[in-house]
Design a protein around this motif. Structure first.
Motif, PDB file in Angstrom:
ATOM      1  N   ILE A 100       0.845  -1.204   0.000  1.00 24.72           N
ATOM      2  CA  ILE A 100       0.000   0.000   0.000  1.00 24.72           C
ATOM      3  C   ILE A 100       0.876   1.249   0.000  1.00 24.72           C
ATOM      4  O   ILE A 100       0.703   2.167  -0.810  1.00 24.72           O
ATOM      5  CB  ILE A 100      -0.927   0.009   1.257  1.00 24.72           C
ATOM      6  N   PHE A 101       1.849   1.272   0.919  1.00 16.73           N
ATOM      7  CA  PHE A 101       2.698   2.461   1.015  1.00 16.73           C
ATOM      8  C   PHE A 101       3.707   2.566  -0.135  1.00 16.73           C
ATOM      9  O   PHE A 101       4.144   3.654  -0.473  1.00 16.73           O
ATOM     10  CB  PHE A 101       3.392   2.537   2.381  1.00 16.73           C
ATOM     11  N   LEU A 102       4.036   1.424  -0.725  1.00 14.53           N
ATOM     12  CA  LEU A 102       4.920   1.446  -1.900  1.00 14.53           C
ATOM     13  C   LEU A 102       4.246   2.198  -3.053  1.00 14.53           C
ATOM     14  O   LEU A 102       4.890   2.901  -3.835  1.00 14.53           O
ATOM     15  CB  LEU A 102       5.253   0.010  -2.327  1.00 14.53           C
ATOM     16  N   ILE A 103       2.928   2.070  -3.117  1.00 14.12           N
ATOM     17  CA  ILE A 103       2.172   2.762  -4.172  1.00 14.12           C
ATOM     18  C   ILE A 103       1.925   4.229  -3.787  1.00 14.12           C
ATOM     19  O   ILE A 103       2.115   5.136  -4.589  1.00 14.12           O
ATOM     20  CB  ILE A 103       0.834   2.031  -4.436  1.00 14.12           C
ATOM     21  N   ILE A 104       1.519   4.423  -2.535  1.00 14.85           N
ATOM     22  CA  ILE A 104       1.123   5.773  -2.096  1.00 14.85           C
ATOM     23  C   ILE A 104       2.321   6.724  -1.964  1.00 14.85           C
ATOM     24  O   ILE A 104       2.278   7.871  -2.407  1.00 14.85           O
ATOM     25  CB  ILE A 104       0.395   5.699  -0.723  1.00 14.85           C
ATOM     26  N   THR A 105       3.388   6.230  -1.352  1.00 13.17           N
ATOM     27  CA  THR A 105       4.491   7.115  -0.938  1.00 13.17           C
ATOM     28  C   THR A 105       5.119   7.949  -2.057  1.00 13.17           C
ATOM     29  O   THR A 105       5.263   9.169  -1.891  1.00 13.17           O
ATOM     30  CB  THR A 105       5.578   6.309  -0.204  1.00 13.17           C
ATOM     31  N   PRO A 106       5.503   7.367  -3.194  1.00 12.90           N
ATOM     32  CA  PRO A 106       6.139   8.216  -4.220  1.00 12.90           C
ATOM     33  C   PRO A 106       5.240   9.364  -4.675  1.00 12.90           C
ATOM     34  O   PRO A 106       5.709  10.493  -4.839  1.00 12.90           O
ATOM     35  CB  PRO A 106       6.398   7.240  -5.379  1.00 12.90           C
ATOM     36  N   LEU A 107       3.962   9.077  -4.826  1.00 11.58           N
ATOM     37  CA  LEU A 107       3.021  10.115  -5.257  1.00 11.58           C
ATOM     38  C   LEU A 107       2.865  11.181  -4.171  1.00 11.58           C
ATOM     39  O   LEU A 107       2.918  12.380  -4.441  1.00 11.58           O
ATOM     40  CB  LEU A 107       1.646   9.489  -5.571  1.00 11.58           C
ATOM     41  N   ALA A 108       2.683  10.707  -2.930  1.00 13.38           N
ATOM     42  CA  ALA A 108       2.499  11.641  -1.812  1.00 13.38           C
ATOM     43  C   ALA A 108       3.753  12.482  -1.596  1.00 13.38           C
ATOM     44  O   ALA A 108       3.671  13.695  -1.364  1.00 13.38           O
ATOM     45  CB  ALA A 108       2.158  10.863  -0.539  1.00 13.38           C
ATOM     46  N   CYS A 109       4.917  11.841  -1.688  1.00 11.50           N
ATOM     47  CA  CYS A 109       6.182  12.578  -1.479  1.00 11.50           C
ATOM     48  C   CYS A 109       6.375  13.639  -2.547  1.00 11.50           C
ATOM     49  O   CYS A 109       6.781  14.761  -2.245  1.00 11.50           O
ATOM     50  CB  CYS A 109       7.369  11.621  -1.527  1.00 11.50           C
ATOM     51  N   SER A 110       6.122  13.270  -3.808  1.00 14.74           N
ATOM     52  CA  SER A 110       6.352  14.234  -4.883  1.00 14.74           C
ATOM     53  C   SER A 110       5.444  15.447  -4.702  1.00 14.74           C
ATOM     54  O   SER A 110       5.866  16.587  -4.857  1.00 14.74           O
ATOM     55  CB  SER A 110       6.184  13.554  -6.236  1.00 14.74           C
ATOM     56  N   LYS A 111       4.185  15.198  -4.321  1.00 17.79           N
ATOM     57  CA  LYS A 111       3.250  16.308  -4.074  1.00 17.79           C
ATOM     58  C   LYS A 111       3.703  17.125  -2.870  1.00 17.79           C
ATOM     59  O   LYS A 111       3.726  18.360  -2.917  1.00 17.79           O
ATOM     60  CB  LYS A 111       1.843  15.721  -3.842  1.00 17.79           C
TER      61      LYS A 111
END
Lengths: 221, 202
Positions: free
Chosen positions: A203-214
């Motif tokens: 779950i966090f592997l998918i969420i984290t890159p997007l959330a971090c970039s934002k």
């Protein structure tokens, strides 16, 4: 920049950072020595029951200690700005940075912690379970921590805030991790805990890159 | 005929009811430099942030006429912070900044020669002076294929010789179809290279 370049660069920088690279392992060993001294009057059976739980808590705290540095240097020296100008592929590069950070800061703990546990008398099966739970749990903690680090990057002293943000999110990992090790110690099934930890990781592997970039873009805006 | 690369149209930026930029419109032209000048706090750096896409304007539009959808990805940006790693050598910093092309090494060699830094290639940038670090950050412009350089106050921290070198590299870059957006506190002489000055008043 290609992923390999990022990892290569992070490793080169870490190799020149001096003793800091060994600090997570040093912290772990210090905590375990003090833990052993402070409960030396308790019976050995109880110590062995508490040992993996104590190791898990130590690893969690060590993960919190160093996670805020993940983007900080890039922010301070301006390389993050150059990095964020790119519109595509930022997420992959962020994952490469998190992977480098995990390998450099947490992977040594994943290997050393079970060794320490074995030296202190933990049985092989429980030690292996401890190793597996740390192997799944610590990258998840790095992924979660990266979001908090990205959100607070523009603050000068973000360590406390990062800790406050990530602690509640680390609780499920701690519960599943310690529960799996505990079940293993008492020869009970711990598949569910491992499954849930793996689920959280993906779950966090998918969420984290997007959330971090934002979050990084918002922080730099 | 104006050969526009990017057009900024009625750009405004405000933060917490504070108007940083209001109705800014200009063209970034091919083979031409644009100097955004103004006093401290006039919003020059914020405007560069908008052009690079790091900052979202409150109002206005940015039009890309280059025909290259990936133009903004290839921008070379040199900001107030130099974007170089203190614990890497000059050469390593350039290697990690350079585009992955076959002539990467020859470009780096050329950049080191142009800025007279060849003898410092193996020195960690933390051991360089402020001005030398600035030169390393400017050298990054020479090791990429970018069509657009965006440089925040390029002349700060540079000595006269380095300023001349920078002006020469800009001249060559513009002659090869590149565009430069830079900031400063004053107008830049038009005799140096093909340049338009745009004053930013808060």
């Amino acid at each position: 920049m290609k992923i390999f370049n990022i990892i290569n660069k992070e490793f080169l920088l870490a190799s020149r950072s001096g003793y800091e690279i060994f600090m997570p392992v040093v912290y772990l060993v210090i905590i375990m020595i003090f833990f052993n001294i402070s409960i030396s009057y308790v019976s050995n059976d109880i110590i062995l029951e508490l040992l993996p739980l104590m190791i898990w808590i130590s690893c969690l705290l060590i993960c919190i200690l160093n996670i805020e540095t993940i983007f900080k240097e890039d922010y301070d020296d301006g390389t993050l700005e150059m990095f964020l100008i790119k519109k595509e592929g930022i997420e992959i590069e962020i994952l490469a940075k998190i992977l480098s950070h995990w390998i450099l800061s947490n992977l040594p703990i994943v290997f050393v912690a079970p060794l320490v546990a074995m030296i202190l008398g933990l049985d092989l099966t429980t030690t292996l379970t401890l190793f597996v739970t740390l192997l799944i749990g610590t990258p998840t903690m790095s992924l979660i921590g990266s979001i908090a680090a990205a959100l607070t990057i523009s603050l000068k002293k973000n360590k406390i805030l990062v800790s406050i943000i990530v602690l509640p999110l680390y609780v499920p990992i701690l519960i599943f991790g310690t529960s799996a090790v505990n079940n293993s110690f008492f020869n009970m099934n711990y598949d569910t805990e491992l499954l849930l930890m793996t689920f959280l990781f993906f779950i966090f592997l998918i969420i984290t890159p997007l959330a971090c970039s934002k979050a990084l873009k918002i922080s730099l805006d | 005929m104006i050969n526009s690369l990017i057009e900024l149209e009625n750009i405004s930026l405000s933060r917490n009811d504070n108007n940083i930029l209001k109705d800014i419109s200009f063209n970034i032209e091919t083979s031409k430099a644009l100097n955004l000048y103004g006093t401290n706090g006039s919003g020059k750096t914020s405007l560069l942030g908008i052009i690079t896409g790091m900052t979202e304007p409150t109002a206005g539009n940015i039009h890309n006429f280059s025909g290259d959808d990936r133009l903004f990805e290839k921008i070379i940006y040199v900001g107030h912070k130099y974007g170089i790693k203190a614990n890497l050598t000059v050469l390593e910093n350039l290697l990690y900044s350079a585009d992955d092309s076959k002539d990467k090494i020859s470009r780096i060699d050329k950049a080191l020669k142009v800025y007279n830094m060849n003898n410092l290639r193996e020195v960690l940038t933390k051991n360089l002076s402020h001005g030398q670090q600035k030169k390393v950050s400017l050298m990054k412009t020479l090791v990429s294929d970018s069509l657009l350089w965006i440089i925040d106050e390029p002349y700060s921290a540079l000595d006269n010789d380095s300023i001349t070198i920078f002006n020469n590299t800009v001249n060559s870059f513009l002659n090869h179809g590149g565009s430069l957006v830079m900031t400063s506190h004053a107008e830049i002489k038009k005799s140096l290279f093909s340049i338009a000055n745009y004053e930013i008043n808060k």
